[in-house]
Design a protein around this motif. Structure first.
Motif, PDB file in Angstrom:
ATOM      1  N   ASP A 270      20.985  28.953   0.559  1.00 22.07           N
ATOM      2  CA  ASP A 270      19.948  27.058   1.462  1.00 22.07           C
ATOM      3  C   ASP A 270      19.799  26.398  -0.590  1.00 22.07           C
ATOM      4  OD1 ASP A 270      17.307  28.588   0.438  1.00 22.07           O
ATOM      5  OD2 ASP A 270      17.725  28.948   3.156  1.00 22.07           O
TER       6      ASP A 270
ATOM      7  N   HIS B 208      30.367  23.704   4.133  1.00 23.47           N
ATOM      8  CA  HIS B 208      30.044  23.162   5.471  1.00 23.47           C
ATOM      9  C   HIS B 208      31.162  21.710   5.192  1.00 23.47           C
ATOM     10  CE1 HIS B 208      25.963  25.254   6.223  1.00 23.47           C
ATOM     11  NE2 HIS B 208      26.908  25.308   5.217  1.00 23.47           N
TER      12      HIS B 208
ATOM     13  N   MET C 215      29.105  25.803  -2.070  1.00 21.05           N
ATOM     14  CA  MET C 215      29.168  25.893  -0.046  1.00 21.05           C
ATOM     15  C   MET C 215      29.378  24.147   0.225  1.00 21.05           C
ATOM     16  SD  MET C 215      24.686  26.833   0.604  1.00 21.05           S
ATOM     17  CE  MET C 215      24.102  25.916  -0.507  1.00 21.05           C
TER      18      MET C 215
ATOM     19  N   ASN D  47      35.257  24.377   9.470  1.00 23.27           N
ATOM     20  CA  ASN D  47      34.661  24.372  10.395  1.00 23.27           C
ATOM     21  C   ASN D  47      36.028  25.077  10.690  1.00 23.27           C
ATOM     22  OD1 ASN D  47      33.408  24.587  13.038  1.00 23.27           O
ATOM     23  ND2 ASN D  47      31.638  22.836  12.970  1.00 23.27           N
TER      24      ASN D  47
ATOM     25  N   THR E 189      28.121  30.360   2.587  1.00 29.30           N
ATOM     26  CA  THR E 189      27.307  29.697   3.565  1.00 29.30           C
ATOM     27  C   THR E 189      25.773  30.071   3.602  1.00 29.30           C
ATOM     28  OG1 THR E 189      27.610  30.710   5.947  1.00 29.30           O
ATOM     29  CG2 THR E 189      28.710  28.779   5.632  1.00 29.30           C
TER      30      THR E 189
ATOM     31  N   LEU F  97      30.001  28.086  11.933  1.00 32.75           N
ATOM     32  CA  LEU F  97      28.957  27.771  11.180  1.00 32.75           C
ATOM     33  C   LEU F  97      27.720  27.345  12.116  1.00 32.75           C
ATOM     34  CD1 LEU F  97      30.622  24.249   8.675  1.00 32.75           C
ATOM     35  CD2 LEU F  97      29.516  26.675   8.220  1.00 32.75           C
TER      36      LEU F  97
ATOM     37  N   GLY G 101      25.621  31.028   8.098  1.00 32.56           N
ATOM     38  CA  GLY G 101      23.670  30.162   7.243  1.00 32.56           C
ATOM     39  C   GLY G 101      22.971  30.924   7.078  1.00 32.56           C
TER      40      GLY G 101
ATOM     41  N   GLU H 117      31.695  32.984   5.171  1.00 30.56           N
ATOM     42  CA  GLU H 117      30.490  33.200   5.206  1.00 30.56           C
ATOM     43  C   GLU H 117      29.488  33.600   4.662  1.00 30.56           C
ATOM     44  OE1 GLU H 117      31.215  37.444   7.566  1.00 30.56           O
ATOM     45  OE2 GLU H 117      32.059  35.667   9.460  1.00 30.56           O
TER      46      GLU H 117
END
Length: 713
Positions: free
Chosen positions: A607, A686, A682, A690, A604, A392, A396, A601
């Motif tokens: 946003d 998160h 998402m 991880n 992430t 992580l 992102g 992936e």
């Protein structure tokens, strides 16, 4: 007073390394930016010794470099050790210290550019003065000692090509009785004479290096007691733990060399699937007629498992020996999913008899204590489920720059000049006469155009249509054929509905972004050719002599004036992955896969400012799908669970083993058009997935002997 230091040793076939340029040198440009450390690399480096740099060391580049060098000299003996093969051309030269000054120069330049503000920004390498095959690596605020294992190149390449990629890899991805019929291009596992002894000998080289490292550690600091925790990763090294145990027991005075170390803190994690009993039984039935598995006397002499009655079937003998080594060589075995743990237990009972294997599963089924009695060797091993996560810190939106521009451009394949050029040309020429690409196979624009702007294509088509993408390296286990066939059914339907899809139909495209991989293995070349042929068949549907598009005698149309399937044999950069992730419906169709982290992936990349996120289509039997289904049933993990769904909104599952799998893929594609994923995906990644939590759980389990799940405890 005696100091007690716990030392972790990580072992994997690959690790962070350095390539030399065409002049045989390491370039400054190649080390100005730290190497990307996704997945396993990030996890193991993240387990390094945390380095603290005082503010005064940041007053100048010289002081920072002086501090880092001194820190390594004083604390190097405490750092975890990562043992990997010397896979890259510059690894041993870096380890010898030949390029220490270059890494110092890189720090100076980054310091002058104000890119180093804290320990997490430091990337620094220093050769080990006492060992020409080791170097110290400071990366992401951690210190780790990397030990490179030297091999004779030809034999190591043979090790990879034959027992590893031609036998163990396809064997692990079998499921049920009909994998060969379901997955196009899937090869029979092949083992030639002397292959298995080559496999065990290569693992034995790793074992010797491990033992010598432990001797070095124990001879280092006086009045210091070391507790060694050994972790070995992946299917190339399944026999290493057992080899270490054997070498340890062969030492004349092991107590003097190793203290009280018993090597019971030894774990192995398998990154690929485990086949089920039905698949192995079916393979054994076919073995005599297929004659793909051969054993020499040299192979059989390398066996560690010596049953009272000789096992005549070569495949069963090799698997039994491998399972015996895995059981007796480790205190812990780790797999991605519950299914793989259950398959391993079932196979152990099948090979050795249920009277010699007893598995005591935990209440939740995520772990078991397996007791065995083999070759008068009676003991137990802890087996656990450890679904891998992603890095992580590296994933992102910040990882993908310049996303809004969508400036991904690709050159035509026939104009590329790289190591795959001759292989691609050879494959294409077997399909296309006169070494010229016809329009239906030419996956890029017509002759006069050099580049195709994929970003613009995605953007324009998305206005009133849909773009699907299937991305990853070319491998029969990735099952890209299913994505192509499902998409083919979708575009056929368009052709049946509309005479001119350009005017009336919904523009549809499939970006097939798959780079050639392991092309020195016959099965991979065959798979690539089959995929090309299928793309050709579907793109051919859009030929129409009525329209003046294309070249030569072949004319064709598509909704946007391009072939519906855009086949780009390229590795996609991180920046350009974002354009694909954010603007296409991603399809991950493997029939079997260890976990497959790429969808995570993808989840992430968005946003809080990106409100609409496309759907993801994944095969039901890949590790990620299995884990996601289990996690979605857990109210503690997904708070807003929909009782009518198996997985969160935004994910479509396809049963890649069903008879109507192509229809299912087509329907999943249809259902995904114009829909958007839940932000819970998402949040899930998160909060729970991880990669550092994953490796921490494995190491805690190895050290304590008590199972710990990466995020369920």
């Amino acid at each position: 007073m005696t100091d007690i230091i716990g030392t972790d040793i990580f072992v994997s076939n690959r690790g962070i390394g350095f390539n030399l340029n065409n002049k045989g040198e390491l370039s400054l440009e190649s080390i100005l930016r730290p190497p990307s450390a996704g997945g396993l690399a990030a996890a193991l480096v993240g387990s390094g010794l945390e380095i603290e740099v005082p503010n005064k060391a940041y007053s100048s580049a010289e002081k920072l470099i002086e501090y880092l060098s001194k820190y390594i000299d004083e604390n190097g003996h405490k750092a975890p050790i990562w043992i990997t093969g010397a896979m890259k051309s510059g690894d041993l030269k870096v380890a010898s210290g030949e390029y220490d000054n270059l890494f110092e120069k890189a720090v100076e330049i980054r310091f002058s550019l104000e890119e180093i503000n804290n320990s997490a920004d430091i990337f620094f390498v220093k050769g080990d003065n006492d060992d020409s095959t080791s170097f110290y690596l400071i990366y992401n605020g951690k210190l780790i000692r990397m030990k490179k294992v030297e091999f004779e190149k030809k034999s190591y390449n043979q090790f990879y090509q034959n027992p590893v990629n031609s036998f163990f890899w396809p064997l692990a991805h079998l499921k049920g009785e009909n994998t060969f019929e379901i997955v196009k291009g899937f090869p029979r596992p092949k083992l030639r004479k002397d292959d298995y002894s080559l496999y065990t000998n290569t693992d034995n080289i790793f074992a010797h290096v491990i033992l010598n490292e432990i001797k070095r550690i124990r001879s280092g600091k006086k009045d210091t007691e070391y507790s060694i925790n050994l972790r070995i990763d992946d299917y190339q090294l399944m026999n290493v733990g057992c080899q270490v145990q054997k070498l340890f027991s062969d030492e004349e005075d092991s107590s003097e060399a190793f203290g009280e170390q018993s090597f019971r803190n030894t774990g192995f994690f398998n990154h690929i699937p485990v086949p089920d009993v039905q698949a192995i039984k079916k393979l054994l039935e076919r073995e005599e007629t297929d004659q793909k598995i051969f054993l020499s006397d040299k192979d059989r002499n390398s066996f560690a498992y010596k049953p009272a009655k000789k096992i005549d079937e070569p495949l069963k003998a090799v698997m039994a020996d491998t399972f015996y080594r895995m059981l007796t060589g480790h205190s812990m075995l780790g797999f991605h999913t519950k299914e793989y743990v259950e398959n391993f237990v079932d196979l152990a009972q099948y090979f050795f008899g249920s009277e010699n294997i007893n598995a005591d599963f935990s209440e939740d089924g995520f772990s078991c204590m397996l007791s065995y009695n083999l070759n008068r060797n009676e003991d137990s091993v802890l087996i656990g489920t450890f679904p891998i996560g992603i890095d992580l810190d590296w994933a992102g939106p910040e990882r993908f720059t310049e996303v809004p521009e969508l400036d991904y451009k690709m050159k035509r394949v026939v104009r590329r000049k790289n190591k795959w050029r001759h292989i691609l040309d050879k494959l294409l020429c077997r399909i296309i006469p006169n070494k010229k690409l016809k329009p239906h196979i030419d996956v890029f624009k017509a002759e006069e155009h050099e580049k195709l702007d994929i970003g613009n294509l995605v953007k324009e088509t998305n206005k009133n249509g849909a773009v699907f993408s299937a991305m990853g390296r070319s491998d029969y286990t990735k099952n890209f054929h299913l994505a192509v066939e499902g998409f083919g059914e979708l575009v056929k339907e368009q052709l049946e509905k509309y005479k001119d899809p350009r005017e009336n139909g919904m523009p549809l495209h499939l970006l097939l972004l798959t780079a050639p991989s392991r092309m020195n293995v016959e099965a991979y070349r065959n798979n690539f050719e089959i995929l090309l042929r299928r793309v050709e068949e579907i793109n051919k549907l859009f030929e129409n002599p009525e329209y003046e598009f294309g070249r030569g005698n072949k004319k064709y149309i598509t909704p946007t004036g391009e072939a519906p399937i855009i086949f780009a044999p390229e590795r996609v950069t991180d920046k350009n992955k974002a354009a694909v992730f954010l603007n296409t419906i991603s399809v991950y169709p493997p029939d079997r896969d260890g976990q497959n982290i790429m969808p995570m992936e993808e989840w992430t990349v968005a946003d809080d400012t990106f409100e609409k996120f496309p759907y993801t289509i994944i095969g039901r039997d890949i590790g990620l799908a299995q884990t996601l289904i289990q996690d979605y049933q857990d109210q503690k993990i997904f708070l807003n669970k929909d009782a009518n769904r198996e997985v969160p909104e935004g994910v479509e599952l396809v049963d890649t083993r069903s008879k109507d799998r192509v229809v299912q893929m087509k329907k999943a594609m249809e259902n995904s058009i114009g829909k958007y994923a839940s932000p819970e995906l998402m949040k899930y990644v998160h909060q729970y997935r991880n990669v550092q939590n994953w490796t921490d759980a494995i190491m805690k389990t190895i050290r304590s002997g008590e199972y710990q799940h990466p995020y369920r405890n």
